[in-house]
Scaffold this motif. Structure first.
Motif, PDB file in Angstrom:
ATOM      1  N   ILE A 139       0.843  -1.196   0.000  1.00  0.00           N
ATOM      2  CA  ILE A 139       0.000   0.000   0.000  1.00  0.00           C
ATOM      3  C   ILE A 139       0.876   1.243   0.000  1.00  0.00           C
ATOM      4  O   ILE A 139       1.838   1.339   0.775  1.00  0.00           O
ATOM      5  CB  ILE A 139      -0.925   0.016   1.240  1.00  0.00           C
ATOM      6  CG1 ILE A 139      -1.794  -1.241   1.269  1.00  0.00           C
ATOM      7  CG2 ILE A 139      -1.784   1.268   1.255  1.00  0.00           C
ATOM      8  CD1 ILE A 139      -2.598  -1.393   2.555  1.00  0.00           C
ATOM      9  N   ALA A 140       0.567   2.196  -0.870  1.00  0.00           N
ATOM     10  CA  ALA A 140       1.277   3.482  -0.894  1.00  0.00           C
ATOM     11  C   ALA A 140       0.727   4.341   0.250  1.00  0.00           C
ATOM     12  O   ALA A 140      -0.264   5.063   0.094  1.00  0.00           O
ATOM     13  CB  ALA A 140       1.083   4.169  -2.237  1.00  0.00           C
ATOM     14  N   VAL A 141       1.365   4.272   1.391  1.00  0.00           N
ATOM     15  CA  VAL A 141       0.852   4.901   2.604  1.00  0.00           C
ATOM     16  C   VAL A 141       0.741   6.411   2.442  1.00  0.00           C
ATOM     17  O   VAL A 141      -0.194   7.038   2.970  1.00  0.00           O
ATOM     18  CB  VAL A 141       1.743   4.544   3.807  1.00  0.00           C
ATOM     19  CG1 VAL A 141       1.250   5.229   5.078  1.00  0.00           C
ATOM     20  CG2 VAL A 141       1.792   3.026   3.996  1.00  0.00           C
ATOM     21  N   ASP A 142       1.665   6.997   1.680  1.00  0.00           N
ATOM     22  CA  ASP A 142       1.656   8.459   1.527  1.00  0.00           C
ATOM     23  C   ASP A 142       0.483   8.956   0.687  1.00  0.00           C
ATOM     24  O   ASP A 142       0.279  10.172   0.564  1.00  0.00           O
ATOM     25  CB  ASP A 142       2.975   8.951   0.933  1.00  0.00           C
ATOM     26  CG  ASP A 142       3.271   8.370  -0.436  1.00  0.00           C
ATOM     27  OD1 ASP A 142       2.519   7.488  -0.904  1.00  0.00           O
ATOM     28  OD2 ASP A 142       4.270   8.800  -1.049  1.00  0.00           O
ATOM     29  N   GLN A 143      -0.318   8.048   0.146  1.00  0.00           N
ATOM     30  CA  GLN A 143      -1.492   8.436  -0.622  1.00  0.00           C
ATOM     31  C   GLN A 143      -2.758   8.491   0.237  1.00  0.00           C
ATOM     32  O   GLN A 143      -3.857   8.676  -0.286  1.00  0.00           O
ATOM     33  CB  GLN A 143      -1.705   7.459  -1.791  1.00  0.00           C
ATOM     34  CG  GLN A 143      -0.562   7.443  -2.797  1.00  0.00           C
ATOM     35  CD  GLN A 143      -0.305   8.825  -3.377  1.00  0.00           C
ATOM     36  OE1 GLN A 143      -1.214   9.492  -3.869  1.00  0.00           O
ATOM     37  NE2 GLN A 143       0.953   9.264  -3.318  1.00  0.00           N
ATOM     38  N   PHE A 144      -2.590   8.347   1.547  1.00  0.00           N
ATOM     39  CA  PHE A 144      -3.721   8.400   2.468  1.00  0.00           C
ATOM     40  C   PHE A 144      -3.499   9.493   3.504  1.00  0.00           C
ATOM     41  O   PHE A 144      -2.366   9.831   3.836  1.00  0.00           O
ATOM     42  CB  PHE A 144      -3.895   7.056   3.192  1.00  0.00           C
ATOM     43  CG  PHE A 144      -4.382   5.944   2.296  1.00  0.00           C
ATOM     44  CD1 PHE A 144      -5.731   5.616   2.237  1.00  0.00           C
ATOM     45  CD2 PHE A 144      -3.492   5.230   1.499  1.00  0.00           C
ATOM     46  CE1 PHE A 144      -6.179   4.598   1.421  1.00  0.00           C
ATOM     47  CE2 PHE A 144      -3.934   4.204   0.672  1.00  0.00           C
ATOM     48  CZ  PHE A 144      -5.285   3.893   0.634  1.00  0.00           C
ATOM     49  N   ARG A 145      -4.614  10.047   4.021  1.00  0.00           N
ATOM     50  CA  ARG A 145      -4.513  11.036   5.094  1.00  0.00           C
ATOM     51  C   ARG A 145      -5.458  10.687   6.233  1.00  0.00           C
ATOM     52  O   ARG A 145      -6.499  10.047   6.043  1.00  0.00           O
ATOM     53  CB  ARG A 145      -4.812  12.447   4.570  1.00  0.00           C
ATOM     54  CG  ARG A 145      -6.267  12.717   4.188  1.00  0.00           C
ATOM     55  CD  ARG A 145      -6.415  14.131   3.642  1.00  0.00           C
ATOM     56  NE  ARG A 145      -7.798  14.430   3.266  1.00  0.00           N
ATOM     57  CZ  ARG A 145      -8.588  15.292   3.906  1.00  0.00           C
ATOM     58  NH1 ARG A 145      -8.114  15.955   4.954  1.00  0.00           N
ATOM     59  NH2 ARG A 145      -9.827  15.520   3.503  1.00  0.00           N
ATOM     60  N   HIS A 146      -5.065  11.126   7.399  1.00  0.00           N
ATOM     61  CA  HIS A 146      -5.820  10.901   8.631  1.00  0.00           C
ATOM     62  C   HIS A 146      -6.920  11.947   8.766  1.00  0.00           C
ATOM     63  O   HIS A 146      -6.694  13.139   8.553  1.00  0.00           O
ATOM     64  CB  HIS A 146      -4.838  10.988   9.817  1.00  0.00           C
ATOM     65  CG  HIS A 146      -5.467  11.216  11.148  1.00  0.00           C
ATOM     66  ND1 HIS A 146      -5.885  10.181  11.962  1.00  0.00           N
ATOM     67  CD2 HIS A 146      -5.729  12.361  11.838  1.00  0.00           C
ATOM     68  CE1 HIS A 146      -6.366  10.677  13.087  1.00  0.00           C
ATOM     69  NE2 HIS A 146      -6.287  11.995  13.045  1.00  0.00           N
ATOM     70  N   ILE A 147      -8.128  11.507   9.135  1.00  0.00           N
ATOM     71  CA  ILE A 147      -9.262  12.411   9.325  1.00  0.00           C
ATOM     72  C   ILE A 147      -9.951  12.055  10.640  1.00  0.00           C
ATOM     73  O   ILE A 147     -10.206  10.880  10.924  1.00  0.00           O
ATOM     74  CB  ILE A 147     -10.270  12.314   8.167  1.00  0.00           C
ATOM     75  CG1 ILE A 147      -9.660  12.864   6.879  1.00  0.00           C
ATOM     76  CG2 ILE A 147     -11.560  13.058   8.495  1.00  0.00           C
ATOM     77  CD1 ILE A 147     -10.561  12.742   5.674  1.00  0.00           C
ATOM     78  N   ALA A 148     -10.261  13.072  11.445  1.00  0.00           N
ATOM     79  CA  ALA A 148     -11.030  12.893  12.681  1.00  0.00           C
ATOM     80  C   ALA A 148     -12.289  13.753  12.597  1.00  0.00           C
ATOM     81  O   ALA A 148     -12.194  14.960  12.348  1.00  0.00           O
ATOM     82  CB  ALA A 148     -10.192  13.281  13.894  1.00  0.00           C
ATOM     83  N   GLU A 149     -13.441  13.133  12.812  1.00  0.00           N
ATOM     84  CA  GLU A 149     -14.723  13.850  12.728  1.00  0.00           C
ATOM     85  C   GLU A 149     -15.591  13.492  13.932  1.00  0.00           C
ATOM     86  O   GLU A 149     -15.519  12.379  14.464  1.00  0.00           O
ATOM     87  CB  GLU A 149     -15.474  13.473  11.447  1.00  0.00           C
ATOM     88  CG  GLU A 149     -14.803  13.908  10.172  1.00  0.00           C
ATOM     89  CD  GLU A 149     -15.596  13.499   8.935  1.00  0.00           C
ATOM     90  OE1 GLU A 149     -15.296  14.023   7.848  1.00  0.00           O
ATOM     91  OE2 GLU A 149     -16.503  12.642   9.058  1.00  0.00           O
ATOM     92  N   TRP A 150     -16.442  14.450  14.333  1.00  0.00           N
ATOM     93  CA  TRP A 150     -17.414  14.191  15.392  1.00  0.00           C
ATOM     94  C   TRP A 150     -18.749  13.790  14.779  1.00  0.00           C
ATOM     95  O   TRP A 150     -19.277  14.473  13.905  1.00  0.00           O
ATOM     96  CB  TRP A 150     -17.608  15.435  16.262  1.00  0.00           C
ATOM     97  CG  TRP A 150     -18.731  15.317  17.266  1.00  0.00           C
ATOM     98  CD1 TRP A 150     -19.925  15.958  17.238  1.00  0.00           C
ATOM     99  CD2 TRP A 150     -18.756  14.506  18.439  1.00  0.00           C
ATOM    100  NE1 TRP A 150     -20.698  15.607  18.320  1.00  0.00           N
ATOM    101  CE2 TRP A 150     -20.008  14.706  19.084  1.00  0.00           C
ATOM    102  CE3 TRP A 150     -17.848  13.621  19.022  1.00  0.00           C
ATOM    103  CZ2 TRP A 150     -20.363  14.070  20.266  1.00  0.00           C
ATOM    104  CZ3 TRP A 150     -18.203  12.973  20.205  1.00  0.00           C
ATOM    105  CH2 TRP A 150     -19.440  13.208  20.811  1.00  0.00           C
ATOM    106  N   ASN A 151     -19.293  12.652  15.205  1.00  0.00           N
ATOM    107  CA  ASN A 151     -20.605  12.190  14.779  1.00  0.00           C
ATOM    108  C   ASN A 151     -21.558  12.384  15.956  1.00  0.00           C
ATOM    109  O   ASN A 151     -21.518  11.624  16.932  1.00  0.00           O
ATOM    110  CB  ASN A 151     -20.545  10.719  14.366  1.00  0.00           C
ATOM    111  CG  ASN A 151     -21.861  10.214  13.795  1.00  0.00           C
ATOM    112  OD1 ASN A 151     -22.934  10.621  14.240  1.00  0.00           O
ATOM    113  ND2 ASN A 151     -21.783   9.323  12.819  1.00  0.00           N
ATOM    114  N   ASP A 152     -22.411  13.396  15.874  1.00  0.00           N
ATOM    115  CA  ASP A 152     -23.253  13.752  17.008  1.00  0.00           C
ATOM    116  C   ASP A 152     -24.348  12.713  17.248  1.00  0.00           C
ATOM    117  O   ASP A 152     -24.754  12.492  18.390  1.00  0.00           O
ATOM    118  CB  ASP A 152     -23.885  15.126  16.773  1.00  0.00           C
ATOM    119  CG  ASP A 152     -24.463  15.717  18.052  1.00  0.00           C
ATOM    120  OD1 ASP A 152     -23.686  15.897  19.014  1.00  0.00           O
ATOM    121  OD2 ASP A 152     -25.677  15.971  18.097  1.00  0.00           O
ATOM    122  N   ILE A 153     -24.836  12.080  16.183  1.00  0.00           N
ATOM    123  CA  ILE A 153     -25.886  11.068  16.328  1.00  0.00           C
ATOM    124  C   ILE A 153     -25.405   9.909  17.201  1.00  0.00           C
ATOM    125  O   ILE A 153     -26.123   9.420  18.081  1.00  0.00           O
ATOM    126  CB  ILE A 153     -26.340  10.549  14.947  1.00  0.00           C
ATOM    127  CG1 ILE A 153     -26.992  11.669  14.138  1.00  0.00           C
ATOM    128  CG2 ILE A 153     -27.291   9.360  15.112  1.00  0.00           C
ATOM    129  CD1 ILE A 153     -28.279  12.189  14.741  1.00  0.00           C
TER     130      ILE A 153
END
Length: 319
Positions: free
Chosen positions: A225-239
């Motif tokens: 897997i080309a790791v540098d082709q992915f990014r980390h995302i953090a989101e809040w899911n209120d439901i």
């Protein structure tokens, strides 16, 4: 020990292949914690944005004496997902246990942590156990007849959906036995900006921790897997009252794992972690569903975090 390692490796392979074979991609969060992941997580706990460790440690320093009074002496402390065991000394000093059993899925990291803890408590019998605590575990014979005090800090239970959390609590009850106690940490609902910052720090350590999962796949499952082709995302899911962590493809990516070919389109995500947060009564309801009766709860001044001591009472058919 070799049989346990093989079983863990096979489970990791199956979960990863299943992830990429399905239309919606998700990998259980427990696979974030190989040795490299465990070391990165320890770095995360020292970050200024990451409030849970500081807050829970403060609670342990302040209230472990009360825990000891309620638990009594002579119990074996069983820690689930022990990691570096950095919070554990507060509990061990207060409770003066008969033995300590740290349980972790990362064998090398577990051995190092247990050795360091043995230096701090040279007279304490320590029996490290490499295992996946997401099922019932056979504890070492040396503690089989001792009363048990389970320890599950860090709000790790928040990584699981409600059904899995309740299953885990039931497995812990089976592992520890009726009459056992469990000290468990829960992270509470709070300001969204505080939550997001804790899981997407300015130094990028949490991103490195998330991306290490792809590096692990490459290392252990013959992936490319080309790791540098992915990014980390953090989101809040209120439901669902949770932080959700994803790895998002920045371009179309083709790769292979263990000889099988896969692809992910630009913008597609791999769901790798949840961190559920709890209202004032939510945690107690979940604990009761898992077979545990709340005994005492402690929280900080901001109500950011709580420690709850629970006990495995005999099951009842009616109130």
């Amino acid at each position: 020990m070799d049989m346990t390692v093989s079983r863990v490796d096979l489970a990791f392979r199956n979960d990863v292949l299943r992830c990429f074979e399905q239309e919606t991609h998700a990998i259980p969060a427990r696979w974030l914690y190989d040795r490299a992941g465990s070391e990165l997580f320890e770095q995360i706990t020292q970050l200024p944005e990451y409030y849970p460790t500081r807050t829970e440690t403060s609670l342990l320093e302040r209230y472990c004496g009360e825990v000891a009074e309620m638990a009594g002496s002579g119990r074996a402390v069983i820690e689930f997902g022990s990691g570096s065991s950095t919070k554990t000394p507060h509990l061990l000093r207060a409770t003066k246990p008969a033995a300590y059993v740290p349980i972790d899925i990362s064998g090398d990291f577990l051995a190092d942590s247990a050795a360091q803890l043995q230096e701090q408590f040279p007279n304490l019998p320590i029996y490290p156990l490499e295992a996946d605590f997401m099922r019932r575990i056979d504890l070492p014979d040396q503690v089989s007849s001792s009363p048990k005090l389970g320890f599950f800090p860090g709000s790790t239970i928040g990584n699981m959906i409600a059904r899995t959390s309740v299953d885990l609590l039931r497995f812990m009850r089976e592992t520890l036995g009726e009459g056992a106690q469990l000290l468990i940490g829960f992270d509470r609902i709070k300001d969204i900006d505080v939550l997001i910052a804790a899981y997407d720090d300015s130094a990028g350590v949490t991103a490195e921790f998330s991306l290490n999962l792809l590096h692990r796949i490459n290392r252990e499952l013959d992936g490319n897997i080309a790791v540098d082709q992915f990014r980390h995302i953090a989101e809040w899911n209120d439901i669902y009252a949770r932080i959700e962590i994803y790895l998002e493809a920045q371009t179309d990516v083709e790769f292979s794992i263990d000889g099988s070919a896969f692809s992910i389109a630009k913008g597609q995500r791999i769901h790798i972690e949840n961190s559920h947060k709890y209202g004032l009564r939510d945690a107690r309801l979940m604990l009761r569903a898992g077979g545990w009766s709340p005994v005492r709860e402690w929280s900080d001044e901001k109500d950011y975090f709580s420690l709850i001591l629970v006990e495995a009472h005999p099951y009842k058919n009616a109130p």
